[in-house]
Design a protein around this motif. Sequence first.
Motif, PDB file in Angstrom:
ATOM      1  N   ASP A  55      -5.751   6.417   6.386  1.00  0.00           N
ATOM      2  CA  ASP A  55      -4.968   5.294   6.897  1.00  0.00           C
ATOM      3  C   ASP A  55      -5.884   4.368   7.710  1.00  0.00           C
ATOM      4  N   ILE A  56      -5.450   3.132   7.949  1.00  0.00           N
ATOM      5  CA  ILE A  56      -6.224   2.216   8.802  1.00  0.00           C
ATOM      6  C   ILE A  56      -5.741   2.282  10.245  1.00  0.00           C
ATOM      7  N   ASP A  62      -9.613   3.863  14.543  1.00  0.00           N
ATOM      8  CA  ASP A  62      -8.975   3.350  13.329  1.00  0.00           C
ATOM      9  C   ASP A  62      -9.709   3.813  12.069  1.00  0.00           C
ATOM     10  N   GLY A  63      -9.078   3.545  10.930  1.00  0.00           N
ATOM     11  CA  GLY A  63      -9.612   4.034   9.667  1.00  0.00           C
ATOM     12  C   GLY A  63     -10.917   3.396   9.257  1.00  0.00           C
ATOM     13  N   VAL A  64     -11.120   2.111   9.595  1.00  0.00           N
ATOM     14  CA  VAL A  64     -12.361   1.437   9.213  1.00  0.00           C
ATOM     15  C   VAL A  64     -13.553   2.094   9.899  1.00  0.00           C
ATOM     16  N   ILE A  82     -10.570   6.801  -0.069  1.00  0.00           N
ATOM     17  CA  ILE A  82      -9.505   5.921  -0.534  1.00  0.00           C
ATOM     18  C   ILE A  82      -8.586   5.599   0.637  1.00  0.00           C
ATOM     19  N   PHE A  83      -8.381   4.312   0.896  1.00  0.00           N
ATOM     20  CA  PHE A  83      -7.472   3.908   1.959  1.00  0.00           C
ATOM     21  C   PHE A  83      -6.038   3.887   1.438  1.00  0.00           C
ATOM     22  N   LEU A  84      -5.126   4.496   2.213  1.00  0.00           N
ATOM     23  CA  LEU A  84      -3.687   4.398   1.986  1.00  0.00           C
ATOM     24  C   LEU A  84      -3.112   3.733   3.230  1.00  0.00           C
ATOM     25  N   THR A  85      -2.686   2.487   3.120  1.00  0.00           N
ATOM     26  CA  THR A  85      -2.363   1.736   4.329  1.00  0.00           C
ATOM     27  C   THR A  85      -1.258   0.709   4.101  1.00  0.00           C
ATOM     28  N   ALA A  86      -0.570   0.379   5.175  1.00  0.00           N
ATOM     29  CA  ALA A  86       0.436  -0.679   5.126  1.00  0.00           C
ATOM     30  C   ALA A  86      -0.190  -2.060   5.325  1.00  0.00           C
ATOM     31  N   ILE A 106      -1.895   0.160  -1.152  1.00  0.00           N
ATOM     32  CA  ILE A 106      -0.910  -0.316  -0.175  1.00  0.00           C
ATOM     33  C   ILE A 106       0.302   0.615  -0.147  1.00  0.00           C
ATOM     34  N   LYS A 107       0.713   0.994   1.068  1.00  0.00           N
ATOM     35  CA  LYS A 107       1.947   1.757   1.230  1.00  0.00           C
ATOM     36  C   LYS A 107       3.141   0.838   0.942  1.00  0.00           C
ATOM     37  N   PRO A 108       4.316   1.370   0.559  1.00  0.00           N
ATOM     38  CA  PRO A 108       4.652   2.801   0.509  1.00  0.00           C
ATOM     39  C   PRO A 108       3.982   3.517  -0.662  1.00  0.00           C
TER      40      PRO A 108
END
Length: 227
Positions: A55-56, A62-64, A82-86, A106-108
Amino acid sequence: MKQQYKVLLVDDEPDILELLQYNLEKEGYLVRTALNGRKGVEEARAFQPDVVLLDIMMPEQDGVETCRQMRDMSELQNSYIIFLTARAEEYSEIAAFDVGADDYIIKPIKPRALMSRLTALFRRETKKKKNSNKINVGELVIDRTSYTVNIGEQQVTLPRKEFELLFFLAQNPNKVFSRDDLLHNIWGSDVYVLARTVDVHIRKVREKIGEGYITTIKGVGYKFELN
């Protein structure tokens, strides 16, 4: 015996961790979880996952920044991140790829779609390993069997996508590839990333191996120069 891949989940939402862990373990993956970036880095060093799902927006780190630290770890040189983020903003996506992400979702999250994506990723990886070889260009040696790059006596560390980009271009010397060509061949047609991602990765490769190998063809794309 089928290889059992390891996945590290890093997200501050327990419900998401529980959902993804359940679906991943049902598919046969070994899974560990972390609720923040700092803990994620610790788990990554100990677990040495094949894939990190990250996540970010998280507390403490934070994720970055977490991705940046993971990319500096030799243990994760060949791991996918792999980023999973809103966060759907373009600048967030660019920042993620700039620190070495392989994909940005991108979430969801749709668990079945994610499982299919991971299956395709590992299928491509298995196919690449079967076609392993080595490329020698002067002092530059690119070895896909060990995912190493050497310039003379010096070994250069490249994250997976930077390595694959260099190897692909070097495997097709003096042929010009557009950004779309490179996105399709390196990231795959099932992954949506910005064309600018290619520019970021090319810049990073040049910083590490020098400016003389990859040439920019203005308005067209890039080629590996072989005289």
